[in-house]
Scaffold this motif. Structure first.
Motif, short mmCIF file in Angstrom:
data_model
loop_
_atom_site.label_atom_id
_atom_site.label_comp_id
_atom_site.label_asym_id
_atom_site.label_seq_id
_atom_site.Cartn_x
_atom_site.Cartn_y
_atom_site.Cartn_z
N GLN A 1 0.85 -1.19 0.00
CA GLN A 1 0.00 0.00 0.00
C GLN A 1 0.88 1.24 0.00
O GLN A 1 2.06 1.18 0.30
CB GLN A 1 -0.91 0.01 1.23
N ALA A 2 0.28 2.37 -0.33
CA ALA A 2 0.99 3.64 -0.37
C ALA A 2 1.63 3.95 0.98
O ALA A 2 1.09 3.59 2.02
CB ALA A 2 0.05 4.77 -0.76
N ALA A 3 2.79 4.59 0.92
CA ALA A 3 3.51 4.94 2.15
C ALA A 3 4.15 6.31 1.99
O ALA A 3 4.70 6.62 0.94
CB ALA A 3 4.57 3.89 2.44
N TYR A 4 4.09 7.11 3.04
CA TYR A 4 4.72 8.43 3.04
C TYR A 4 6.14 8.32 3.55
O TYR A 4 6.39 7.76 4.61
CB TYR A 4 3.95 9.40 3.94
N ALA A 5 7.09 8.87 2.78
CA ALA A 5 8.48 8.96 3.22
C ALA A 5 8.70 10.29 3.92
O ALA A 5 9.63 10.43 4.70
CB ALA A 5 9.43 8.82 2.04
N CYS A 6 7.86 11.26 3.63
CA CYS A 6 7.98 12.59 4.22
C CYS A 6 6.62 13.27 4.17
O CYS A 6 5.93 13.21 3.16
CB CYS A 6 9.00 13.41 3.43
N GLU A 7 6.25 13.90 5.24
CA GLU A 7 5.01 14.66 5.29
C GLU A 7 5.21 15.81 6.27
O GLU A 7 5.38 15.59 7.46
CB GLU A 7 3.86 13.75 5.72
N LEU A 8 5.25 17.01 5.74
CA LEU A 8 5.44 18.20 6.56
C LEU A 8 4.28 19.14 6.35
O LEU A 8 3.83 19.34 5.22
CB LEU A 8 6.73 18.93 6.17
N SER A 9 3.80 19.73 7.41
CA SER A 9 2.74 20.72 7.28
C SER A 9 3.20 22.02 7.91
O SER A 9 4.01 22.04 8.83
CB SER A 9 1.46 20.23 7.93
N ILE A 10 2.70 23.09 7.36
CA ILE A 10 2.99 24.42 7.86
C ILE A 10 1.65 25.09 8.13
O ILE A 10 0.87 25.32 7.21
CB ILE A 10 3.80 25.25 6.84
N ASP A 11 1.37 25.34 9.38
CA ASP A 11 0.11 25.99 9.72
C ASP A 11 0.23 27.49 9.49
O ASP A 11 1.20 28.10 9.90
CB ASP A 11 -0.25 25.74 11.19
N ASP A 12 -0.74 28.05 8.80
CA ASP A 12 -0.74 29.50 8.67
C ASP A 12 -1.93 30.08 9.42
O ASP A 12 -2.72 29.36 10.01
CB ASP A 12 -0.70 29.93 7.19
N THR A 13 -2.07 31.37 9.42
CA THR A 13 -3.10 32.03 10.22
C THR A 13 -4.52 31.76 9.74
O THR A 13 -5.45 31.93 10.50
CB THR A 13 -2.86 33.56 10.22
N THR A 14 -4.69 31.28 8.52
CA THR A 14 -6.03 31.00 8.02
C THR A 14 -6.52 29.63 8.45
O THR A 14 -7.68 29.29 8.23
CB THR A 14 -6.08 31.07 6.47
N GLY A 15 -5.63 28.82 9.03
CA GLY A 15 -6.00 27.47 9.42
C GLY A 15 -5.79 26.48 8.28
O GLY A 15 -5.97 25.29 8.46
N TRP A 16 -5.41 26.98 7.12
CA TRP A 16 -5.15 26.11 5.98
C TRP A 16 -3.80 25.45 6.20
O TRP A 16 -2.80 26.10 6.46
CB TRP A 16 -5.17 26.92 4.69
N ASP A 17 -3.73 24.15 6.13
CA ASP A 17 -2.53 23.39 6.40
C ASP A 17 -1.75 23.22 5.10
O ASP A 17 -2.11 22.43 4.25
CB ASP A 17 -2.94 22.03 6.96
N LYS A 18 -0.68 23.98 4.92
CA LYS A 18 0.13 23.92 3.71
C LYS A 18 1.44 23.21 4.03
O LYS A 18 1.85 23.13 5.15
CB LYS A 18 0.43 25.33 3.20
N GLY A 19 2.10 22.72 3.03
CA GLY A 19 3.38 22.08 3.25
C GLY A 19 3.80 21.24 2.08
O GLY A 19 3.62 21.63 0.93
N LEU A 20 4.38 20.07 2.38
CA LEU A 20 4.83 19.18 1.32
C LEU A 20 4.74 17.74 1.80
O LEU A 20 4.71 17.46 2.99
CB LEU A 20 6.24 19.53 0.86
N SER A 21 4.71 16.84 0.81
CA SER A 21 4.74 15.41 1.12
C SER A 21 5.41 14.66 -0.01
O SER A 21 5.38 15.09 -1.16
CB SER A 21 3.32 14.87 1.36
N ILE A 22 6.02 13.54 0.35
CA ILE A 22 6.59 12.61 -0.61
C ILE A 22 5.97 11.26 -0.29
O ILE A 22 6.12 10.75 0.82
CB ILE A 22 8.12 12.54 -0.52
N LYS A 23 5.28 10.72 -1.28
CA LYS A 23 4.56 9.46 -1.09
C LYS A 23 4.97 8.48 -2.18
O LYS A 23 5.17 8.88 -3.33
CB LYS A 23 3.06 9.73 -1.14
N PHE A 24 5.07 7.21 -1.83
CA PHE A 24 5.37 6.16 -2.79
C PHE A 24 4.20 5.19 -2.84
O PHE A 24 3.66 4.79 -1.81
CB PHE A 24 6.67 5.44 -2.40
N ILE A 25 3.81 4.85 -4.07
CA ILE A 25 2.63 4.02 -4.29
C ILE A 25 3.05 2.82 -5.15
O ILE A 25 3.61 3.00 -6.23
CB ILE A 25 1.54 4.82 -5.04
#
Length: 148
Positions: free
Chosen positions: A22-46
């Motif tokens: 099954q799919a697996a994340y090697a990296c998942e980072l989130s950056i919370d901003d003042t709007t509550g929208w969770d931005k960031g990056l992810s690296i996933k392998f499927i």
């Protein structure tokens, strides 16, 4: 910034791909901003045989770029997303496994930077998965998208 502090996230992702297929994340980072929208990056392998585009594809589109990288390797890019598809021949398997790596970001990174990070992460996964076939990723600056 939030994300896993563990340096073995690639190892865990490789084990998950092997054991659960099954799919697996090697990296998942989130950056919370003042709007509550969770931005960031992810690296996933499927895992799976689904190519990024049909073998006969011979063009890109306005915001969607397709790349044929040789040896069955494909890549695509579009706004905030880079993906690479590659075969992985493991010693114990008769048929190659196919892996798609995706790099999603909401950080305004260039396409070349996205591929640079994705290719390095993919190379690490190739080693951990013990792929025996030769997999060579090009320099992102030298990649040529299929014409529009």
């Amino acid at each position: 910034m939030k994300g896993p502090a563990s340096g073995d996230s690639h190892s865990k992702a490789a084990q998950e791909l092997i054991s659960t297929e099954q799919a697996a994340y090697a990296c998942e980072l989130s950056i919370d901003d003042t709007t509550g929208w969770d931005k960031g990056l992810s690296i996933k392998f499927i895992p799976g045989p689904e190519r990024l585009f049909p073998e006969r594809e011979n063009r890109s589109f306005d915001s969607y770029k397709a790349y044929k990288l040789g040896s069955g390797i494909q890549a695509t890019s579009e706004s905030g997303l880079a993906a690479v598809f590659f075969p992985c021949q493991r010693r114990d398997d008769e048929q190659p496994n196919y892996i798609t790596g995706t790099f999603f970001n909401d950080l305004d990174l260039t396409v070349q930077t996205q591929f640079r990070v994705l290719f390095r992460s993919s190379a690490k996964m190739i080693k951990l998965l013990k792929c025996e076939n030769e997999i060579q990723f090009p320099a992102p600056d030298a990649m040529k998208a299929l014409p529009r």
